[in-house]
Design a protein around this motif. Structure first.
Motif, PDB file in Angstrom:
ATOM      1  N   SER A   1       0.832  -1.198   0.000  1.00  0.00           N
ATOM      2  CA  SER A   1       0.000   0.000   0.000  1.00  0.00           C
ATOM      3  C   SER A   1       0.870   1.252   0.000  1.00  0.00           C
ATOM      4  O   SER A   1       1.993   1.249   0.496  1.00  0.00           O
ATOM      5  CB  SER A   1      -0.958   0.012   1.196  1.00  0.00           C
TER       6      SER A   1
ATOM      7  N   LYS B   1       0.670   5.507   0.799  1.00  0.00           N
ATOM      8  CA  LYS B   1      -0.109   6.539   1.482  1.00  0.00           C
ATOM      9  C   LYS B   1       0.342   7.930   1.054  1.00  0.00           C
ATOM     10  O   LYS B   1       1.545   8.212   1.010  1.00  0.00           O
ATOM     11  CB  LYS B   1       0.015   6.405   2.998  1.00  0.00           C
TER      12      LYS B   1
ATOM     13  N   GLU C   1     -14.059  -0.268 -10.768  1.00  0.00           N
ATOM     14  CA  GLU C   1     -13.547   0.918 -10.081  1.00  0.00           C
ATOM     15  C   GLU C   1     -14.272   1.174  -8.763  1.00  0.00           C
ATOM     16  O   GLU C   1     -13.652   1.515  -7.751  1.00  0.00           O
ATOM     17  CB  GLU C   1     -13.667   2.161 -10.971  1.00  0.00           C
TER      18      GLU C   1
ATOM     19  N   TYR D   1     -13.192  -1.292  -6.176  1.00  0.00           N
ATOM     20  CA  TYR D   1     -11.831  -0.986  -5.734  1.00  0.00           C
ATOM     21  C   TYR D   1     -11.826   0.204  -4.770  1.00  0.00           C
ATOM     22  O   TYR D   1     -11.127   0.190  -3.754  1.00  0.00           O
ATOM     23  CB  TYR D   1     -10.943  -0.679  -6.944  1.00  0.00           C
ATOM     24  N   TYR D   2     -12.625   1.230  -5.083  1.00  0.00           N
ATOM     25  CA  TYR D   2     -12.660   2.426  -4.233  1.00  0.00           C
ATOM     26  C   TYR D   2     -13.127   2.086  -2.821  1.00  0.00           C
ATOM     27  O   TYR D   2     -12.519   2.528  -1.834  1.00  0.00           O
ATOM     28  CB  TYR D   2     -13.583   3.474  -4.854  1.00  0.00           C
TER      29      TYR D   2
ATOM     30  N   VAL E   1      -9.304   1.922  -1.199  1.00  0.00           N
ATOM     31  CA  VAL E   1      -8.899   3.319  -1.040  1.00  0.00           C
ATOM     32  C   VAL E   1      -9.454   3.803   0.297  1.00  0.00           C
ATOM     33  O   VAL E   1     -10.654   3.998   0.458  1.00  0.00           O
ATOM     34  CB  VAL E   1      -9.428   4.198  -2.187  1.00  0.00           C
TER      35      VAL E   1
ATOM     36  N   LEU F   1     -12.842   8.296  -9.873  1.00  0.00           N
ATOM     37  CA  LEU F   1     -11.988   7.115 -10.005  1.00  0.00           C
ATOM     38  C   LEU F   1     -12.468   6.328 -11.216  1.00  0.00           C
ATOM     39  O   LEU F   1     -13.592   5.811 -11.225  1.00  0.00           O
ATOM     40  CB  LEU F   1     -12.040   6.229  -8.750  1.00  0.00           C
TER      41      LEU F   1
ATOM     42  N   TYR G   1      -7.383   8.843 -10.488  1.00  0.00           N
ATOM     43  CA  TYR G   1      -8.050   9.207  -9.223  1.00  0.00           C
ATOM     44  C   TYR G   1      -7.927  10.710  -9.059  1.00  0.00           C
ATOM     45  O   TYR G   1      -6.856  11.287  -9.235  1.00  0.00           O
ATOM     46  CB  TYR G   1      -7.387   8.492  -8.050  1.00  0.00           C
TER      47      TYR G   1
ATOM     48  N   VAL H   1      -4.659   9.524   2.395  1.00  0.00           N
ATOM     49  CA  VAL H   1      -5.332   8.571   1.513  1.00  0.00           C
ATOM     50  C   VAL H   1      -4.390   7.408   1.267  1.00  0.00           C
ATOM     51  O   VAL H   1      -3.263   7.584   0.791  1.00  0.00           O
ATOM     52  CB  VAL H   1      -5.740   9.221   0.177  1.00  0.00           C
ATOM     53  N   ASN H   2      -4.873   6.223   1.598  1.00  0.00           N
ATOM     54  CA  ASN H   2      -4.073   5.002   1.494  1.00  0.00           C
ATOM     55  C   ASN H   2      -4.602   4.150   0.349  1.00  0.00           C
ATOM     56  O   ASN H   2      -5.771   3.755   0.346  1.00  0.00           O
ATOM     57  CB  ASN H   2      -4.155   4.228   2.827  1.00  0.00           C
ATOM     58  N   PHE H   3      -3.744   3.869  -0.637  1.00  0.00           N
ATOM     59  CA  PHE H   3      -4.117   3.035  -1.780  1.00  0.00           C
ATOM     60  C   PHE H   3      -3.522   1.639  -1.592  1.00  0.00           C
ATOM     61  O   PHE H   3      -2.300   1.482  -1.578  1.00  0.00           O
ATOM     62  CB  PHE H   3      -3.592   3.625  -3.088  1.00  0.00           C
ATOM     63  N   SER H   4      -4.385   0.659  -1.445  1.00  0.00           N
ATOM     64  CA  SER H   4      -3.919  -0.721  -1.351  1.00  0.00           C
ATOM     65  C   SER H   4      -3.730  -1.271  -2.766  1.00  0.00           C
ATOM     66  O   SER H   4      -4.611  -1.131  -3.622  1.00  0.00           O
ATOM     67  CB  SER H   4      -4.934  -1.577  -0.594  1.00  0.00           C
TER      68      SER H   4
END
Length: 468
Positions: free
Chosen positions: A13, A15, A47, A50-51, A55, A328, A360, A382-385
């Protein structure tokens, strides 16, 4: 001062964090360029799904650094500080303390070498001990303030103990650093004695039941976040438009189907098996193409539109602090802004592979009214895995062979992928600023995140890339 901080969080992830003040208007774009060989696109990754699953954002009031706002001078006079102000300052310190410990511990757990892990653990142990002592030296004497302090003190003591024990339990084993391990264990024991024997914060029944103590601490955490973490109201956009598109697609398909049925009835005389079979085929094709036509129409209409709106409220006063719009979507190459295309053209020739862009965007408008309790900034994290990306990747079973003195050996190699990421920041009416990163990853983890150079005609923004 860096406008945006970027760091790796855990194994898979990334951030991003930034701060905004009153009256700020900011648009923050992220363009993920996913190599086609990863097999990720609108057909394989939804999408919206996923969000909601990968996210994760957190918005809260922010104060520079870990200050100790509970100094006696600030609260010497009851006439100058109200109970509500005291509680907000207390919560801000306790919340930032907990987040800072959480962040440091996550970074420490990624160190697999004992020579790196234990000095970091020793430094963390000392910082925790010092901060807890300073915090407790400013315990209020007024009874009506004391309960708020005890809630924060109880939680911070328990949370620090749990984080240190968990870090030690999962860290590398080494007899060479037994002294540091003992130091950490002694601090944890002292905190346990402080909570349970000296202060008697928790009953014996609660201490003996892991579920009860865990749930109590979760409650205390929520109490600490009161007034600091902003309340979020997320609303999907285009719900009515989507229903209209569904109806329109169904109507168009039925128009074609009706025309075919009328033609078929004119071609065949009377009700025959051939007519029945023909009608069945027509209806079958209707079911096949109806969803495809609806999805194609919806994607064309939705393209470029925000998917969600979010209102951020102060949890104490319920006043609106900021409003946000969120995008997104997978976009077409021709929809990529020209400056971003120019940045991507600067890649090395061997890295110019076909990619699928995932865009995004978050647009934020902060209220002009002053924040509560003297706060001047809000922070968004904001953390994107990348776990949903990783499940499509190959594990890699290749081997490299070597010959030394007539003996042949082999070594397994992992399959790595490179995701290019372009970040765009636009504050108010100022021109956009840019940054580019290369994320090297495999199926199980992010190998590294590196910042890349930009073309000379592109305006960069200041980045602070924290080590993981």
């Amino acid at each position: 001062m860096a406008k945006v901080k970027v760091k790796q969080e855990e194994a898979l992830s990334v951030k991003f964090s930034h701060q905004m003040g009153t009256g700020d208007q900011r648009i923050f774009d992220l363009y993920f360029f996913l190599p086609n060989e990863m097999g990720i696109g609108s057909n394989t990754l939804d999408e919206e799904e996923y969000y909601h699953s990968a996210v994760i954002g957190r918005r809260s009031y922010y104060s520079q650094g870990l200050h100790l706002p509970l100094v006696q001078s600030r609260f010497a006079s009851l006439n100058k500080r109200t109970l509500e102000e005291f509680r907000l300052y207390l919560n801000l310190f306790a919340y930032q303390f907990a987040v800072a410990i959480e962040t440091d511990v996550k970074e420490l757990r990624q160190k697999t070498e004992a020579s790196d892990f234990y000095p970091g653990l020793n430094e963390l142990c000392e910082q925790v001990g010092q901060l807890l002592k300073k915090f407790r030296r400013n315990e209020p004497s007024e009874e009506k303030w004391k309960s708020y302090f005890e809630h924060a003190d109880n939680y911070l003591s328990w949370f620090c103990e749990q984080q240190l024990l968990k870090t030690l339990a999962h860290g590398p084993r080494s007899a060479e650093f037994a002294e540091i391990s003992e130091k950490v264990i002694n601090l944890c024991r002292a905190e346990n004695v402080y909570r349970e024997e000296e202060k008697r914060y928790n009953s014996a029944q609660t201490r003996q039941d892991a579920n009860r103590i865990s749930n109590k601490m979760l409650l205390l955490r929520r109490l600490i976040q009161q007034g600091v973490v902003l309340k979020e109201e997320l609303k999907p956009l285009g719900v009515g438009l989507k229903k209209f598109v569904t109806g329109l697609a169904t109507g168009l398909v039925m128009l074609v189907v009706s025309a075919l049925i009328i033609k078929a009835q004119g071609f065949f005389n009377g009700l025959t098996m051939t007519l029945v079979f023909t009608l069945a085929v027509i209806y079958g094709f209707r079911e096949i193409f109806k969803e495809d036509i609806r999805n194609a129409m919806w994607r064309a209409i939705q393209r470029g539109r925000p998917r969600w709106s979010r209102v951020l409220r102060d949890t104490t006063t319920q006043s609106v602090i900021a409003r946000q719009l969120v995008w997104l979507e997978f976009i077409r190459p021709q929809d990529i802004p020209e400056p971003v295309q120019n940045i991507m053209k600067q890649r090395h020739s061997q890295n110019k592979v076909e990619t699928t862009p995932l865009h995004y965007r978050i647009s934020t408008k902060v209220t002009n009214k002053p924040f509560e309790a003297g706060y001047t900034l809000i922070q968004e994290q904001v953390n994107f895995s990348l776990v949903p990306f990783a499940r499509y990747l190959d594990r890699g079973k290749a081997k490299i062979y070597r010959e030394v003195d007539g003996k042949i050996s082999n070594e397994s190699v992992e399959r790595r992928y490179q995701v290019n990421l372009v970040a765009v920041l636009k504050d108010g009416k100022n021109p956009p600023e840019y940054a580019r990163f290369k994320i090297t990853m495999n199926r199980s983890s992010i190998i590294e995140i590196t910042e890349s150079n930009l073309p000379d005609n592109v305006n960069p923004f200041s980045i602070e890339q924290e080590s993981s």
